[in-house]
Design a protein around this motif. Structure first.
Motif, PDB file in Angstrom:
ATOM      1  N   CYS A 113       1.131  -1.091  -0.173  1.00 19.00           N
ATOM      2  CA  CYS A 113       0.217  -0.110   0.187  1.00 19.00           C
ATOM      3  C   CYS A 113       1.139   1.192   0.205  1.00 19.00           C
ATOM      4  O   CYS A 113       0.907   1.975  -0.868  1.00 19.00           O
ATOM      5  CB  CYS A 113      -0.951   0.076   0.775  1.00 19.00           C
ATOM      6  N   ASN A 114       1.600   0.786   1.167  1.00 20.87           N
ATOM      7  CA  ASN A 114       2.485   2.331   0.602  1.00 20.87           C
ATOM      8  C   ASN A 114       3.437   3.115  -0.194  1.00 20.87           C
ATOM      9  O   ASN A 114       3.547   4.108  -0.972  1.00 20.87           O
ATOM     10  CB  ASN A 114       3.923   1.905   2.029  1.00 20.87           C
ATOM     11  N   LYS A 117       1.146   3.992  -2.951  1.00 25.40           N
ATOM     12  CA  LYS A 117       0.544   5.379  -2.190  1.00 25.40           C
ATOM     13  C   LYS A 117      -0.855   5.285  -1.665  1.00 25.40           C
ATOM     14  O   LYS A 117      -1.109   6.648  -1.833  1.00 25.40           O
ATOM     15  CB  LYS A 117       1.228   6.376  -3.384  1.00 25.40           C
ATOM     16  N   ARG A 119      -2.991   5.208   1.464  1.00 25.47           N
ATOM     17  CA  ARG A 119      -3.870   5.355   2.856  1.00 25.47           C
ATOM     18  C   ARG A 119      -3.772   4.243   3.309  1.00 25.47           C
ATOM     19  O   ARG A 119      -4.484   3.447   3.580  1.00 25.47           O
ATOM     20  CB  ARG A 119      -3.290   6.606   3.295  1.00 25.47           C
ATOM     21  N   THR A 120      -3.122   4.032   4.485  1.00 26.86           N
ATOM     22  CA  THR A 120      -3.250   2.683   5.290  1.00 26.86           C
ATOM     23  C   THR A 120      -3.638   3.254   7.243  1.00 26.86           C
ATOM     24  O   THR A 120      -3.439   4.172   7.742  1.00 26.86           O
ATOM     25  CB  THR A 120      -2.502   1.570   5.276  1.00 26.86           C
ATOM     26  N   GLY A 147       5.310   1.286   9.630  1.00 31.79           N
ATOM     27  CA  GLY A 147       4.669   3.040   8.058  1.00 31.79           C
ATOM     28  C   GLY A 147       2.791   3.083   8.075  1.00 31.79           C
ATOM     29  O   GLY A 147       3.173   3.687   7.165  1.00 31.79           O
ATOM     30  N   ASP A 149      -0.452   5.107   8.186  1.00 28.83           N
ATOM     31  CA  ASP A 149      -0.378   6.374   8.056  1.00 28.83           C
ATOM     32  C   ASP A 149      -1.398   6.731   9.492  1.00 28.83           C
ATOM     33  O   ASP A 149      -1.173   7.808  10.301  1.00 28.83           O
ATOM     34  CB  ASP A 149      -1.596   7.117   7.184  1.00 28.83           C
TER      35      ASP A 149
END
Length: 169
Positions: A113-114, A117, A119-120, A147, A149
């Motif tokens: 996901c990172n 891009k 957001r999580t 990591g 969000d």
């Protein structure tokens, strides 16, 4: 209750109506099983793209119900945020709550996901069966290492008719 999802065509029709008729530009798909049927999600994404609906949307998912291909399709259709039920950073607690996922799966999915891009948000439970001060600290440390969000920590509740509720009863 049994999972009875609406058709992709109906879902996208409603999204399109919100977009064109009411000027909605962001939608939160509040379905805890949204990515459970990946072909359904792929069709929803395909229809959003075909109909040129420029909308940002969020959904909920399990980390083991997405892969890079599905995430790329979701991203191209406007998915900007995914809420994941991670629950714990302790493999022992994940096993006790029958989550059926591993620490490695969690790390891989959040990293994907990172990379794309998207957001999580990670949902975490405190006070699950077997939780200790040490496992809670482990979960917090794990959450910080991912990591994400956003992270949300909630007390563990035995909701009626869930396996945990049945066990406690």
């Amino acid at each position: 209750t049994p999972y009875n999802p609406r058709s992709p065509e109906l879902v996208v029709h409603e999204i399109e109506e919100c977009y064109k008729r009411f000027g909605v530009r962001e939608i939160d798909i509040f379905d805890y099983e949204f990515t459970f049927l990946s072909k359904r999600v792929e069709r929803i994404c395909q229809l959003i793209v075909e109909r040129n609906i420029k909308i940002s949307w969020a959904c909920r998912s399990r980390v083991d119900h997405v892969d890079e291909d599905l995430l790329m399709k979701m991203k191209s259709a406007g998915c900007s945020r995914i809420y994941f039920g991670i629950e714990s950073g302790s493999p022992e607690i994940l096993k006790k709550v029958n989550k059926g996922i591993s620490i490695q799966q969690i790390r891989q999915t959040i990293a994907l996901c990172n990379k794309l891009k998207i957001r999580t948000l990670g949902f975490f439970l405190i006070g699950a069966p077997g939780d200790t001060k040490a496992s809670v600290r482990q979960t917090i440390k794990f959450a910080k290492s991912l990591g994400l969000d956003y992270a949300q920590f909630s007390k563990c509740l035995a909701k009626p008719l869930t396996p945990l509720w049945k066990s406690l009863v």
